[in-house]
Design a protein around this motif. Structure first.
Motif, PDB file in Angstrom:
ATOM      1  N   ARG A 133      15.591   0.549   4.892  1.00  0.00           N
ATOM      2  CA  ARG A 133      16.866  -0.230   4.370  1.00  0.00           C
ATOM      3  C   ARG A 133      17.094  -0.091   3.646  1.00  0.00           C
ATOM      4  NH1 ARG A 133      20.088  -1.608   9.689  1.00  0.00           N
ATOM      5  NH2 ARG A 133      19.003  -1.385  10.783  1.00  0.00           N
ATOM      6  N   LEU A 134      15.957  -1.058   2.155  1.00  0.00           N
ATOM      7  CA  LEU A 134      16.452  -0.745   1.067  1.00  0.00           C
ATOM      8  C   LEU A 134      15.626   0.441   0.349  1.00  0.00           C
ATOM      9  CD1 LEU A 134      16.227  -4.704   0.512  1.00  0.00           C
ATOM     10  CD2 LEU A 134      18.187  -3.276   0.681  1.00  0.00           C
ATOM     11  N   GLY A 135      14.819   1.299   0.848  1.00  0.00           N
ATOM     12  CA  GLY A 135      14.051   1.961  -0.377  1.00  0.00           C
ATOM     13  C   GLY A 135      13.162   1.968  -1.074  1.00  0.00           C
ATOM     14  N   PHE A 136      12.662   0.802  -0.249  1.00  0.00           N
ATOM     15  CA  PHE A 136      11.226   0.288  -1.756  1.00  0.00           C
ATOM     16  C   PHE A 136      10.256   0.879  -1.276  1.00  0.00           C
ATOM     17  CE2 PHE A 136      12.458  -4.700  -2.592  1.00  0.00           C
ATOM     18  CZ  PHE A 136      13.971  -3.824  -3.275  1.00  0.00           C
ATOM     19  N   GLY A 137       8.875   1.042  -2.339  1.00  0.00           N
ATOM     20  CA  GLY A 137       8.245   1.683  -2.049  1.00  0.00           C
ATOM     21  C   GLY A 137       6.968   0.851  -1.403  1.00  0.00           C
ATOM     22  N   VAL A 138       5.941   1.406   0.048  1.00  0.00           N
ATOM     23  CA  VAL A 138       4.809   0.048  -0.252  1.00  0.00           C
ATOM     24  C   VAL A 138       3.959   0.257  -1.119  1.00  0.00           C
ATOM     25  CG1 VAL A 138       3.280  -0.488   1.644  1.00  0.00           C
ATOM     26  CG2 VAL A 138       5.376   0.136   2.516  1.00  0.00           C
ATOM     27  N   ASP A 139       3.194  -0.865  -1.058  1.00  0.00           N
ATOM     28  CA  ASP A 139       2.160  -0.192  -2.490  1.00  0.00           C
ATOM     29  C   ASP A 139       0.790  -1.464  -1.484  1.00  0.00           C
ATOM     30  OD1 ASP A 139       4.052  -0.239  -4.522  1.00  0.00           O
ATOM     31  OD2 ASP A 139       4.288  -2.127  -4.975  1.00  0.00           O
ATOM     32  N   VAL A 140       0.860  -2.664  -1.252  1.00  0.00           N
ATOM     33  CA  VAL A 140      -0.206  -2.973  -0.635  1.00  0.00           C
ATOM     34  C   VAL A 140       0.285  -3.689   1.304  1.00  0.00           C
ATOM     35  CG1 VAL A 140      -1.364  -5.175  -0.084  1.00  0.00           C
ATOM     36  CG2 VAL A 140      -0.853  -3.584  -2.304  1.00  0.00           C
ATOM     37  N   ASP A 141      -0.396  -3.130   2.576  1.00  0.00           N
ATOM     38  CA  ASP A 141      -0.463  -3.795   3.344  1.00  0.00           C
ATOM     39  C   ASP A 141      -1.519  -4.164   4.154  1.00  0.00           C
ATOM     40  OD1 ASP A 141       0.009  -4.893   6.185  1.00  0.00           O
ATOM     41  OD2 ASP A 141       1.310  -2.657   6.473  1.00  0.00           O
ATOM     42  N   PHE A 142      -2.347  -5.415   3.460  1.00  0.00           N
ATOM     43  CA  PHE A 142      -3.560  -5.454   3.668  1.00  0.00           C
ATOM     44  C   PHE A 142      -3.851  -6.754   4.861  1.00  0.00           C
ATOM     45  CE2 PHE A 142      -7.557  -8.097   1.812  1.00  0.00           C
ATOM     46  CZ  PHE A 142      -8.574  -7.194   2.534  1.00  0.00           C
ATOM     47  N   SER A 143      -4.175  -6.783   5.656  1.00  0.00           N
ATOM     48  CA  SER A 143      -4.680  -7.924   6.712  1.00  0.00           C
ATOM     49  C   SER A 143      -6.120  -8.344   6.999  1.00  0.00           C
ATOM     50  CB  SER A 143      -4.175  -7.821   8.026  1.00  0.00           C
ATOM     51  OG  SER A 143      -4.121  -8.214   8.630  1.00  0.00           O
ATOM     52  N   PRO A 144      -6.805  -8.463   6.198  1.00  0.00           N
ATOM     53  CA  PRO A 144      -8.333  -8.403   6.482  1.00  0.00           C
ATOM     54  C   PRO A 144      -8.603  -9.744   7.758  1.00  0.00           C
ATOM     55  CG  PRO A 144      -8.038  -9.852   5.226  1.00  0.00           C
ATOM     56  CD  PRO A 144      -6.473  -9.589   4.752  1.00  0.00           C
ATOM     57  N   THR A 145      -7.657 -10.406   8.144  1.00  0.00           N
ATOM     58  CA  THR A 145      -8.153 -11.427   9.316  1.00  0.00           C
ATOM     59  C   THR A 145      -6.628 -11.345   9.650  1.00  0.00           C
ATOM     60  OG1 THR A 145      -7.238 -13.146   8.330  1.00  0.00           O
ATOM     61  CG2 THR A 145      -9.487 -13.308   7.609  1.00  0.00           C
ATOM     62  N   ASP A 146      -6.280 -12.001  11.227  1.00  0.00           N
ATOM     63  CA  ASP A 146      -5.612 -11.703  12.315  1.00  0.00           C
ATOM     64  C   ASP A 146      -4.156 -13.776  11.942  1.00  0.00           C
ATOM     65  OD1 ASP A 146      -6.243 -10.299  13.928  1.00  0.00           O
ATOM     66  OD2 ASP A 146      -6.712 -12.607  15.617  1.00  0.00           O
ATOM     67  N   GLU A 147      -5.015 -13.997  10.239  1.00  0.00           N
ATOM     68  CA  GLU A 147      -4.024 -15.282  10.011  1.00  0.00           C
ATOM     69  C   GLU A 147      -3.501 -14.909   8.660  1.00  0.00           C
ATOM     70  OE1 GLU A 147      -7.935 -16.207  10.817  1.00  0.00           O
ATOM     71  OE2 GLU A 147      -6.722 -16.586  13.169  1.00  0.00           O
ATOM     72  N   PHE A 148      -4.382 -14.066   8.140  1.00  0.00           N
ATOM     73  CA  PHE A 148      -3.447 -13.335   6.415  1.00  0.00           C
ATOM     74  C   PHE A 148      -3.062 -11.835   7.098  1.00  0.00           C
ATOM     75  CE2 PHE A 148      -4.386 -11.965   2.213  1.00  0.00           C
ATOM     76  CZ  PHE A 148      -3.052 -12.641   1.710  1.00  0.00           C
ATOM     77  N   ARG A 149      -2.273 -11.708   6.629  1.00  0.00           N
ATOM     78  CA  ARG A 149      -1.130 -10.401   6.146  1.00  0.00           C
ATOM     79  C   ARG A 149      -0.575 -10.251   4.801  1.00  0.00           C
ATOM     80  NH1 ARG A 149       2.585  -6.765  10.551  1.00  0.00           N
ATOM     81  NH2 ARG A 149       2.173  -4.853   8.523  1.00  0.00           N
ATOM     82  N   VAL A 150      -0.438  -8.958   4.048  1.00  0.00           N
ATOM     83  CA  VAL A 150       0.195  -8.645   2.924  1.00  0.00           C
ATOM     84  C   VAL A 150       0.915  -8.136   2.458  1.00  0.00           C
ATOM     85  CG1 VAL A 150      -2.326  -9.010   1.169  1.00  0.00           C
ATOM     86  CG2 VAL A 150       0.349  -9.341   0.425  1.00  0.00           C
ATOM     87  N   VAL A 151       1.973  -8.198   2.715  1.00  0.00           N
ATOM     88  CA  VAL A 151       2.903  -6.588   2.429  1.00  0.00           C
ATOM     89  C   VAL A 151       3.876  -7.264   0.808  1.00  0.00           C
ATOM     90  CG1 VAL A 151       4.793  -4.492   2.907  1.00  0.00           C
ATOM     91  CG2 VAL A 151       3.275  -5.804   4.570  1.00  0.00           C
ATOM     92  N   GLN A 152       3.257  -5.460   0.223  1.00  0.00           N
ATOM     93  CA  GLN A 152       3.298  -5.950  -1.398  1.00  0.00           C
ATOM     94  C   GLN A 152       4.836  -4.880  -1.008  1.00  0.00           C
ATOM     95  OE1 GLN A 152       1.310  -6.498  -4.911  1.00  0.00           O
ATOM     96  NE2 GLN A 152       2.161  -5.256  -5.945  1.00  0.00           N
ATOM     97  N   VAL A 153       5.749  -4.140  -1.631  1.00  0.00           N
ATOM     98  CA  VAL A 153       6.739  -3.643  -1.973  1.00  0.00           C
ATOM     99  C   VAL A 153       7.113  -3.677  -3.131  1.00  0.00           C
ATOM    100  CG1 VAL A 153       7.330  -3.572   0.359  1.00  0.00           C
ATOM    101  CG2 VAL A 153       8.293  -4.775  -0.399  1.00  0.00           C
ATOM    102  N   THR A 154       7.894  -2.110  -3.920  1.00  0.00           N
ATOM    103  CA  THR A 154       8.638  -2.173  -5.198  1.00  0.00           C
ATOM    104  C   THR A 154       9.814  -1.475  -5.355  1.00  0.00           C
ATOM    105  OG1 THR A 154       6.185  -2.404  -6.377  1.00  0.00           O
ATOM    106  CG2 THR A 154       7.934  -1.948  -7.246  1.00  0.00           C
ATOM    107  N   PRO A 155      10.926  -1.933  -5.974  1.00  0.00           N
ATOM    108  CA  PRO A 155      12.163  -1.526  -5.751  1.00  0.00           C
ATOM    109  C   PRO A 155      11.922   0.331  -6.283  1.00  0.00           C
ATOM    110  CG  PRO A 155      12.471  -3.521  -6.115  1.00  0.00           C
ATOM    111  CD  PRO A 155      11.148  -2.966  -5.893  1.00  0.00           C
ATOM    112  N   PRO A 156      12.489   1.234  -6.511  1.00  0.00           N
ATOM    113  CA  PRO A 156      12.331   2.383  -6.632  1.00  0.00           C
ATOM    114  C   PRO A 156      12.901   1.998  -8.347  1.00  0.00           C
ATOM    115  CG  PRO A 156      13.849   2.817  -5.080  1.00  0.00           C
ATOM    116  CD  PRO A 156      13.732   0.880  -4.922  1.00  0.00           C
ATOM    117  N   GLY A 157      11.731   2.450  -9.564  1.00  0.00           N
ATOM    118  CA  GLY A 157      11.949   2.041 -10.969  1.00  0.00           C
ATOM    119  C   GLY A 157      11.697   0.581 -11.058  1.00  0.00           C
ATOM    120  N   SER A 158      11.253  -0.004 -10.228  1.00  0.00           N
ATOM    121  CA  SER A 158      11.358  -1.220 -10.629  1.00  0.00           C
ATOM    122  C   SER A 158       9.749  -2.096 -11.396  1.00  0.00           C
ATOM    123  CB  SER A 158      11.636  -2.744 -10.018  1.00  0.00           C
ATOM    124  OG  SER A 158      11.383  -3.946 -10.150  1.00  0.00           O
TER     125      SER A 158
END
Length: 126
Positions: A25-50
């Motif tokens: 919807r917003l058009g952010f780019g995915v930098d990270v989608d990491f889940s080493p365990t079932d209890e932890f997941r991090v998704v990092q996204v960045t707006p275009p030009g930011s």
């Protein structure tokens, strides 16, 4: 010494729903989608030009979903940016303008993510 704000954590209830909103919807780019365990997941996204990203996931932040308010996406053409987001299905408010005598006008258009975290498009007079 530089102090750069480059990451803002956001509390969300559903990581996949949040990722779909920010990417599709917003058009952010995915930098990270990491889940080493079932209890932890991090998704990092960045707006275009930011230089600043947002991160969300499981085990990332302990605050209530929807509790982050007032995040600003600064754009050069607020009407074009609003139309682009609305065209992608984002429920974005109409543009409002704020001004004070002797000061340049600043334009705003607000929206929220699926959890209620609050965002604002902002166009500064330059």
């Amino acid at each position: 010494m530089d102090f750069r704000l480059e990451l803002v954590p956001l509390p969300v209830t559903d990581v996949d729903r949040a990722k779909a909103f920010y990417v599709d919807r917003l058009g952010f780019g995915v930098d990270v989608d990491f889940s080493p365990t079932d209890e932890f997941r991090v998704v990092q996204v960045t707006p275009p030009g930011s230089a600043c990203s947002v991160a969300f996931g499981r085990g990332v932040v302990g605050t209530a979903p929807g509790s982050v308010q007032g995040l600003h996406l600064v754009v050069d053409d607020i009407h074009a940016a609003r139309a682009e987001l609305a065209g992608r299905g984002v429920d974005v408010a109409e543009v409002t303008e704020m001004s004070a005598p002797g000061k340049p006008t600043v334009s705003y258009a607000a929206f929220t993510d699926p959890d209620g975290n609050g965002w604002t498009l902002q166009q500064l007079a330059r």
